[in-house]
Design an enzyme around this catalytic site. Structure first.
Site, mmCIF file in Angstrom:
data_model
loop_
_atom_site.group_PDB
_atom_site.id
_atom_site.type_symbol
_atom_site.label_atom_id
_atom_site.label_comp_id
_atom_site.label_asym_id
_atom_site.label_seq_id
_atom_site.Cartn_x
_atom_site.Cartn_y
_atom_site.Cartn_z
ATOM 1 N N GLY A 77 -2.133 9.198 -8.139
ATOM 2 C CA GLY A 77 -3.182 8.220 -7.892
ATOM 3 C C GLY A 77 -2.806 7.234 -6.819
ATOM 4 O O GLY A 77 -2.032 7.537 -5.900
ATOM 5 N N HIS A 137 -10.405 3.492 -0.306
ATOM 6 C CA HIS A 137 -10.586 3.028 1.072
ATOM 7 C C HIS A 137 -11.457 1.785 1.020
ATOM 8 O O HIS A 137 -12.548 1.733 1.596
ATOM 9 C CB HIS A 137 -11.214 4.129 1.942
ATOM 10 C CG HIS A 137 -10.424 4.393 3.181
ATOM 11 N ND1 HIS A 137 -10.993 4.667 4.396
ATOM 12 C CD2 HIS A 137 -9.090 4.397 3.404
ATOM 13 C CE1 HIS A 137 -10.048 4.844 5.301
ATOM 14 N NE2 HIS A 137 -8.881 4.696 4.717
ATOM 15 N N ARG A 153 -7.594 15.921 2.983
ATOM 16 C CA ARG A 153 -6.386 16.423 3.662
ATOM 17 C C ARG A 153 -5.184 16.436 2.720
ATOM 18 O O ARG A 153 -4.289 17.277 2.860
ATOM 19 C CB ARG A 153 -6.082 15.599 4.913
ATOM 20 C CG ARG A 153 -7.055 15.862 6.049
ATOM 21 C CD ARG A 153 -6.554 15.281 7.359
ATOM 22 N NE ARG A 153 -6.296 13.857 7.287
ATOM 23 C CZ ARG A 153 -7.224 12.907 7.376
ATOM 24 N NH1 ARG A 153 -8.497 13.259 7.539
ATOM 25 N NH2 ARG A 153 -6.904 11.630 7.313
ATOM 26 N N HIS A 155 0.822 -1.205 0.000
ATOM 27 C CA HIS A 155 0.000 0.000 0.000
ATOM 28 C C HIS A 155 0.859 1.260 0.000
ATOM 29 O O HIS A 155 0.525 2.245 -0.662
ATOM 30 C CB HIS A 155 -0.923 -0.014 1.221
ATOM 31 C CG HIS A 155 -1.901 1.112 1.258
ATOM 32 N ND1 HIS A 155 -3.028 1.148 0.461
ATOM 33 C CD2 HIS A 155 -1.929 2.254 1.991
ATOM 34 C CE1 HIS A 155 -3.710 2.253 0.709
ATOM 35 N NE2 HIS A 155 -3.065 2.937 1.622
ATOM 36 N N GLN A 198 -7.536 10.043 12.482
ATOM 37 C CA GLN A 198 -7.841 10.998 11.415
ATOM 38 C C GLN A 198 -7.653 12.447 11.850
ATOM 39 O O GLN A 198 -7.411 12.754 13.003
ATOM 40 C CB GLN A 198 -9.276 10.772 10.950
ATOM 41 C CG GLN A 198 -9.501 9.414 10.320
ATOM 42 C CD GLN A 198 -8.789 9.266 8.993
ATOM 43 O OE1 GLN A 198 -9.211 9.795 7.981
ATOM 44 N NE2 GLN A 198 -7.693 8.552 8.991
ATOM 45 N N GLU A 250 -7.776 8.505 -4.121
ATOM 46 C CA GLU A 250 -7.429 7.477 -3.142
ATOM 47 C C GLU A 250 -8.521 6.420 -3.085
ATOM 48 O O GLU A 250 -9.631 6.614 -3.580
ATOM 49 C CB GLU A 250 -7.256 8.088 -1.751
ATOM 50 C CG GLU A 250 -5.817 8.412 -1.392
ATOM 51 C CD GLU A 250 -4.990 7.175 -1.087
ATOM 52 O OE1 GLU A 250 -5.528 6.050 -1.179
ATOM 53 O OE2 GLU A 250 -3.798 7.321 -0.774
#
Length: 715
Positions: free
Chosen positions: A512, A79, A100, A33, A299, A77
């Protein structure tokens, strides 16, 4: 635990075996990742530079020149794994994280797009995931005041047990205000600002680099971050204020691998080292260890490089916005990443080894056996029913239920609401940007290279019909387990196809994300290869963009482009159970000319409506355009030797429907590309003729079919 081979390399390079804290840092930063171990060699094949590219891949977001001193920050992104385990928080924090990334570049976020991929909704678990993922995106995006202006919702059995949540964010800044994640000067201090640090999100990067299992929901819940959009909104304002006042020399969002990732990467990019004082991190929970403090992915946190004399001013800004702020370390000339905790050294790692030392490689790939295309299905006895079935399929049906959950008009830049081919936003006067996202996974499954090319072409067509030209691509490459040679072959071919199409259209790929290991033990299957992209384009005058629906009775309707016998991977074949039959559509050689011509047409003011053709083919596009008016359509001359179902439902690339009150002028502009005049706008019904076959559809029939997803969600 670190893989044995990695531990051996690290021990050799460090001259000793790493302690447990150091192993945790390596485990996360050397994960697929974070380090792109098996994808970096392939990603290098992309063209990432261009006249408008100021900052390309490698930072939190790319920076693209817009003109007149303005720049765009663009990022994408995924998730995926978190959104399966905890759909609400997984999708919400996906939004928070990419926003962010935009903020850390000194840009204010102005738009979001959300390409989403789900299993069929007749499965209760898939329906639960669908509802709560949408709710999470809406809950976070609406609270922070960033509009969701475009998206995709695609449904296929392969996403059962592994939904995909991809998010694109776009920001706006003055070029002079841009900051990067590249540390500047030894002796400068590190300020951590935002929320407290807790145990949520522990090991999120390593969690994202493995398959999901049947026990994931229970076992992996500690790996899921918990978001707070109200804190994020404050963090947006505080960070931009600190940057605007010139206090911030470099900046990094705390995302994958938490503080360890953000701080070490910031130092490494500046060819500097870093000393972290873990005791100074403001904690949410007592008794946290240095390992937990470094790796937690809590976060709404931002790391800022600040000159010593400005630390107090930055901490005062944090206090002004009721955020936590603390000085947690400093940059050093010595190229080591050192962490101190309670007066002792908890970690001491060569920073370049940690951030750049993970071995990268191409994995073995195997071309699958040639697949028989299968026999053509019989021509449907009832073509009208076939059209209505297409319109009511979840992939073609209106996504109104989804986008009405979102605030798409906040910030008052939005020109076109979701549901059109592209989202349009004003940037400077009437000059603006156009946005599109997504891909066709079934095309990519049948032919990864062609599907990768088609992904770029389809999104470029969405912009072209509005008069916009692509500026930059960001991607989210979602695939199964790369350790399987057949999956790695899909991955490699899709990247090569995507890159070739981007070069053909002279659109750089500027950033990306790669998301691998997308397969679940529960359903024993990998996802369909999903090279989803976000495309940002420039439009000279947003007020000139043609509508996506018919707006004037008596207009001439013209089909631009060529229709072939290309039903492989189509929604039609999916509905009739032949989803793995046929060959994927191949982009035509004249695709660049078609796109250029459509852009010129849209800019000319001679079109009253224009619509790209994609899922569901001509049949779906015509029905979607009949929102206010009916039409009389004759498709008999569209293509020789094609059956009625092939003409109606083919998903050949680089095609569009346009409507005009000036047909002669439009035909003159179309002289260098194939086109067919197919009908006239008017009346209360849609009448379609193909040879001896006739279809008549009322507005009520069209609307009922297109609202099938809405009806399901209202039950």
């Amino acid at each position: 635990m670190l893989p044995e081979e990695d531990l051996k390399i690290i021990t050799e390079k460090m001259g000793r075996e790493p302690n447990l804290v150091e192993q945790g840092c390596f485990l996360n930063l050397w994960s697929e990742h974070c380090s792109y171990r098996s994808s970096a060699p392939l990603l290098k094949t992309f063209t990432t530079t261009g006249d408008k590219v100021i900052i390309g891949p490698g930072d939190d977001a790319a920076i693209i020149s817009f003109g007149n001193g303005w720049v765009l920050a663009v990022g994408m992104e995924s998730h995926n794994h978190p959104s399966y385990v905890d759909p609400y928080n997984g999708s919400a924090t996906g939004v928070g994280g990419i926003v962010r990334d935009i903020i850390s570049m000194g840009a204010r976020p102005i738009a979001l797009m959300d390409p989403l991929y789900f299993g069929p909704l007749d499965n209760p678990k898939n329906l639960y995931l669908f509802e709560h993922i949408i709710e999470g995106i809406a809950g976070y995006g609406n609270c922070i005041g960033v509009p969701v202006v475009r998206g995709e919702a695609y449904f296929d059995r392969s996403y059962s047990g592994n939904p995909l949540v991809n998010v694109v964010a776009v920001g706006l800044a003055r070029e002079k205000d841009v900051v990067t994640a590249c540390a500047q000067t030894a002796g400068n201090k590190l300020v951590l600002m935002g929320s407290t640090t807790g145990r949520d999100g522990l090991g999120g990067a390593s969690f994202a680099s493995r398959d999901l299992s049947e026990d994931s929901e229970a076992e992996d819940r500690p790996s899921i971050q918990i978001g707070d959009p109200f804190t994020e909104k404050l963090l947006i304002e505080a960070t931009l204020e600190a940057i605007g006042k010139g206090y911030v020399k470099s900046c990094r969002d705390l995302g994958a691998a938490g503080l360890a990732g953000a701080s070490s990467e910031m130092a490494s990019k500046g060819d500097l080292g870093m000393r972290i004082i873990a005791d100074n991190v403001v904690l949410r929970e007592t008794g946290m260890t240095p390992y937990e403090i470094l790796i937690a992915e809590s976060q709404e946190r931002m790391l800022l490089e600040v000159e010593p004399e400005n630390v107090d001013a930055v901490l005062a800004i944090a206090d002004k916005y009721d955020l936590n702020g603390s000085m947690i370390g400093e940059l050093t000339e010595e190229l080591n990443y050192t962490v101190e905790f309670k007066g002792e050294v908890a970690a001491d790692i060569p920073v370049k080894l940690l951030t750049e030392g993970a071995p990268t490689f191409e994995r073995p790939s195997t071309v699958p056996e040639a697949r028989e295309p299968g026999e053509k299905p019989e021509l449907p006895a009832d073509l009208k029913k076939a059209v209505l079935d297409i319109l009511s399929s979840h992939n073609v049906a209106s996504k109104r239920w989804i986008y009405r959950q979102y605030d798409h008009e906040v910030q008052v830049r939005t020109v076109r609401k979701p549901g059109d081919d592209a989202g349009l936003l004003r940037i400077d006067g009437n000059e603006g940007i156009a946005l599109s996202c997504g891909c066709n996974p079934r095309h990519t499954l049948l032919d990864p290279y062609t599907g990768g090319k088609g992904t770029v072409i389809e999104n470029a067509m969405n912009l072209a019909v509005k008069g916009a030209r692509g500026l930059a691509i960001v991607d989210c490459l979602n695939f199964g387990n790369p350790e399987r040679p057949d999956i790695y072959w899909q991955f490699k071919q899709a990247i090569l196809g995507l890159g070739d199409a981007a070069r053909d259209l002279t659109i750089p790929v500027v950033g990306g994300n790669v998301s691998l290991y997308n397969e679940s033990g529960e359903f024993k299957t990998a996802i369909a290869p999903t090279p989803s992209i976000g495309l940002v384009g420039h439009i000279e005058d947003v007020t000139m963009a043609p509508a996506g629906v018919f707006t004037k009775e008596g207009d001439t309707i013209i089909l631009v482009g060529e229709t072939g016998d290309e039903l492989g991977g189509s929604e039609y074949y999916n509905i009739i159970g032949k989803e793995m039959d046929g060959k994927a559509p191949k982009p035509p050689e004249n695709v660049v000319k078609v796109i250029d011509t459509l852009i010129d047409l849209a800019k000319s003011g001679k079109l009253t409506a224009s619509h790209d053709l994609s899922l569901g083919g001509i049949a779906a596009a015509i029905c979607e355009m009949c929102e206010n008016y009916g039409a009389d359509i004759d498709l008999s001359n569209v293509a020789e030797d094609l059956r009625a179902d092939e003409i109606l439902f083919s998903e050949s690339y680089a095609r569009a429907l346009v409507a005009t009150s000036e047909p002669d002028a439009v035909k003159e502009m179309l002289k260098d590309v194939p086109y067919t005049v197919i009908g006239t706008v008017g009346g209360n019904t849609l009448n379609i003729q193909i040879g001896d076959s006739k279809i008549e559809l009322t507005p009520e029939e069209i609307n009922e079919a297109r609202d099938s997803l809405m009806a399901l969600m209202m039950e």
